[in-house]
Design a protein around this motif. Structure first.
Motif, PDB file in Angstrom:
ATOM      1  N   VAL A 151      11.480 -12.838  -0.296  1.00 40.19           N
ATOM      2  CA  VAL A 151      10.052 -13.075  -0.545  1.00 40.19           C
ATOM      3  C   VAL A 151       9.280 -11.768  -0.673  1.00 40.19           C
ATOM      4  N   ARG A 152       9.427 -10.885   0.310  1.00 40.69           N
ATOM      5  CA  ARG A 152       8.647  -9.648   0.314  1.00 40.69           C
ATOM      6  C   ARG A 152       8.877  -8.810  -0.952  1.00 40.69           C
ATOM      7  N   PRO A 153      10.125  -8.608  -1.410  1.00 36.57           N
ATOM      8  CA  PRO A 153      10.301  -7.815  -2.638  1.00 36.57           C
ATOM      9  C   PRO A 153       9.621  -8.446  -3.854  1.00 36.57           C
ATOM     10  N   ALA A 154       9.618  -9.766  -3.931  1.00 40.85           N
ATOM     11  CA  ALA A 154       8.997 -10.452  -5.073  1.00 40.85           C
ATOM     12  C   ALA A 154       7.488 -10.276  -5.070  1.00 40.85           C
ATOM     13  N   VAL A 155       6.846 -10.468  -3.938  1.00 40.10           N
ATOM     14  CA  VAL A 155       5.384 -10.338  -3.916  1.00 40.10           C
ATOM     15  C   VAL A 155       4.955  -8.875  -3.967  1.00 40.10           C
ATOM     16  N   ALA A 156       5.824  -7.961  -3.523  1.00 36.89           N
ATOM     17  CA  ALA A 156       5.497  -6.539  -3.588  1.00 36.89           C
ATOM     18  C   ALA A 156       5.367  -6.067  -5.035  1.00 36.89           C
ATOM     19  N   GLN A 157       6.092  -6.697  -5.949  1.00 31.32           N
ATOM     20  CA  GLN A 157       5.998  -6.347  -7.366  1.00 31.32           C
ATOM     21  C   GLN A 157       4.596  -6.584  -7.900  1.00 31.32           C
ATOM     22  N   ASP A 158       3.883  -7.521  -7.289  1.00 29.66           N
ATOM     23  CA  ASP A 158       2.516  -7.817  -7.708  1.00 29.66           C
ATOM     24  C   ASP A 158       1.478  -7.159  -6.800  1.00 29.66           C
ATOM     25  N   GLY A 159       1.922  -6.242  -5.944  1.00 24.48           N
ATOM     26  CA  GLY A 159       0.997  -5.510  -5.082  1.00 24.48           C
ATOM     27  C   GLY A 159       0.595  -6.251  -3.824  1.00 24.48           C
ATOM     28  N   GLY A 160       1.352  -7.271  -3.456  1.00 28.03           N
ATOM     29  CA  GLY A 160       1.024  -8.037  -2.256  1.00 28.03           C
ATOM     30  C   GLY A 160       2.049  -7.851  -1.158  1.00 28.03           C
ATOM     31  N   ASP A 161       1.794  -8.486  -0.046  1.00 26.20           N
ATOM     32  CA  ASP A 161       2.737  -8.459   1.063  1.00 26.20           C
ATOM     33  C   ASP A 161       2.614  -9.763   1.837  1.00 26.20           C
ATOM     34  N   ILE A 162       3.696 -10.150   2.454  1.00 20.38           N
ATOM     35  CA  ILE A 162       3.764 -11.364   3.262  1.00 20.38           C
ATOM     36  C   ILE A 162       4.141 -10.947   4.674  1.00 20.38           C
ATOM     37  N   ILE A 163       3.393 -11.423   5.643  1.00 21.46           N
ATOM     38  CA  ILE A 163       3.657 -11.107   7.038  1.00 21.46           C
ATOM     39  C   ILE A 163       3.991 -12.392   7.781  1.00 21.46           C
ATOM     40  N   TYR A 164       5.086 -12.376   8.496  1.00 20.96           N
ATOM     41  CA  TYR A 164       5.473 -13.514   9.333  1.00 20.96           C
ATOM     42  C   TYR A 164       4.473 -13.643  10.477  1.00 20.96           C
ATOM     43  N   ARG A 165       3.925 -14.835  10.669  1.00 22.42           N
ATOM     44  CA  ARG A 165       2.952 -15.075  11.739  1.00 22.42           C
ATOM     45  C   ARG A 165       3.467 -16.013  12.819  1.00 22.42           C
ATOM     46  N   GLY A 166       4.419 -16.877  12.470  1.00 19.30           N
ATOM     47  CA  GLY A 166       4.966 -17.762  13.483  1.00 19.30           C
ATOM     48  C   GLY A 166       5.623 -18.992  12.892  1.00 19.30           C
ATOM     49  N   TYR A 167       6.408 -19.658  13.734  1.00 18.28           N
ATOM     50  CA  TYR A 167       7.062 -20.904  13.352  1.00 18.28           C
ATOM     51  C   TYR A 167       7.020 -21.837  14.548  1.00 18.28           C
ATOM     52  N   ARG A 168       6.609 -23.072  14.309  1.00 19.66           N
ATOM     53  CA  ARG A 168       6.585 -24.052  15.394  1.00 19.66           C
ATOM     54  C   ARG A 168       6.630 -25.452  14.812  1.00 19.66           C
ATOM     55  N   ASP A 169       7.498 -26.262  15.365  1.00 24.86           N
ATOM     56  CA  ASP A 169       7.573 -27.691  15.009  1.00 24.86           C
ATOM     57  C   ASP A 169       7.672 -27.933  13.501  1.00 24.86           C
ATOM     58  N   GLY A 170       8.478 -27.141  12.814  1.00 21.85           N
ATOM     59  CA  GLY A 170       8.672 -27.345  11.385  1.00 21.85           C
ATOM     60  C   GLY A 170       7.644 -26.678  10.496  1.00 21.85           C
ATOM     61  N   HIS A 171       6.669 -26.006  11.080  1.00 23.72           N
ATOM     62  CA  HIS A 171       5.604 -25.366  10.311  1.00 23.72           C
ATOM     63  C   HIS A 171       5.756 -23.851  10.392  1.00 23.72           C
ATOM     64  N   LEU A 172       5.838 -23.216   9.233  1.00 27.21           N
ATOM     65  CA  LEU A 172       5.940 -21.767   9.136  1.00 27.21           C
ATOM     66  C   LEU A 172       4.581 -21.213   8.742  1.00 27.21           C
ATOM     67  N   TYR A 173       4.140 -20.202   9.472  1.00 26.97           N
ATOM     68  CA  TYR A 173       2.840 -19.590   9.223  1.00 26.97           C
ATOM     69  C   TYR A 173       3.037 -18.166   8.728  1.00 26.97           C
ATOM     70  N   LEU A 174       2.456 -17.866   7.571  1.00 27.64           N
ATOM     71  CA  LEU A 174       2.568 -16.554   6.969  1.00 27.64           C
ATOM     72  C   LEU A 174       1.189 -15.984   6.694  1.00 27.64           C
ATOM     73  N   GLY A 175       1.084 -14.675   6.770  1.00 30.93           N
ATOM     74  CA  GLY A 175      -0.144 -13.980   6.400  1.00 30.93           C
ATOM     75  C   GLY A 175       0.027 -13.346   5.034  1.00 30.93           C
ATOM     76  N   LEU A 176      -0.971 -13.490   4.189  1.00 35.56           N
ATOM     77  CA  LEU A 176      -0.957 -12.881   2.862  1.00 35.56           C
ATOM     78  C   LEU A 176      -1.815 -11.632   2.896  1.00 35.56           C
ATOM     79  N   GLN A 177      -1.255 -10.530   2.399  1.00 36.37           N
ATOM     80  CA  GLN A 177      -1.991  -9.273   2.419  1.00 36.37           C
ATOM     81  C   GLN A 177      -1.950  -8.599   1.063  1.00 36.37           C
ATOM     82  N   GLY A 178      -2.721  -7.539   0.926  1.00 35.20           N
ATOM     83  CA  GLY A 178      -2.763  -6.797  -0.321  1.00 35.20           C
ATOM     84  C   GLY A 178      -3.322  -7.645  -1.441  1.00 35.20           C
ATOM     85  N   ALA A 179      -2.694  -7.571  -2.601  1.00 36.77           N
ATOM     86  CA  ALA A 179      -3.172  -8.302  -3.774  1.00 36.77           C
ATOM     87  C   ALA A 179      -3.065  -9.807  -3.580  1.00 36.77           C
TER      88      ALA A 179
END
Length: 90
Positions: free
Chosen positions: A30-58
């Motif tokens: 995931v990170r290499p793909a979004v980095a090509q567009d100037g963005g970044d993905i940050i892992y925020r947490g996982y609980r009960d089947g739900h994954l939480y991510l932070g979107l940064q940059g572009a």
């Protein structure tokens, strides 16, 4: 590459293997793909089947980021880690 040492959500220790798989996918696919567009993905947490991510940059505030998150990232992660039911931006 920045990864938060602590998740923003309380995680179940029983999910450690799932979380390790998720983090590996984010770092290798995931990170290499979004980095090509100037963005970044940050892992925020996982609980009960739900994954939480932070979107940064572009990615943060980008109109297509919600589509990328649901159609791209969620499908990819759910393919490899079926325990993940949803992926949400926080």
């Amino acid at each position: 590459i920045h990864i938060d040492a602590e998740a923003d959500f309380e995680e179940d220790p029983a999910d450690a293997e799932i979380i390790a798989q998720i983090r590996e996918l984010i770092d290798t696919r995931v990170r290499p793909a979004v980095a090509q567009d100037g963005g970044d993905i940050i892992y925020r947490g996982y609980r009960d089947g739900h994954l939480y991510l932070g979107l940064q940059g572009a990615c943060h505030g980008c109109p297509s980021s919600a589509i990328t998150l649901k159609n791209g990232i969620e499908n990819l992660i759910r393919h490899y880690v079926p325990e993940v039911e949803t992926v949400e931006a926080v």
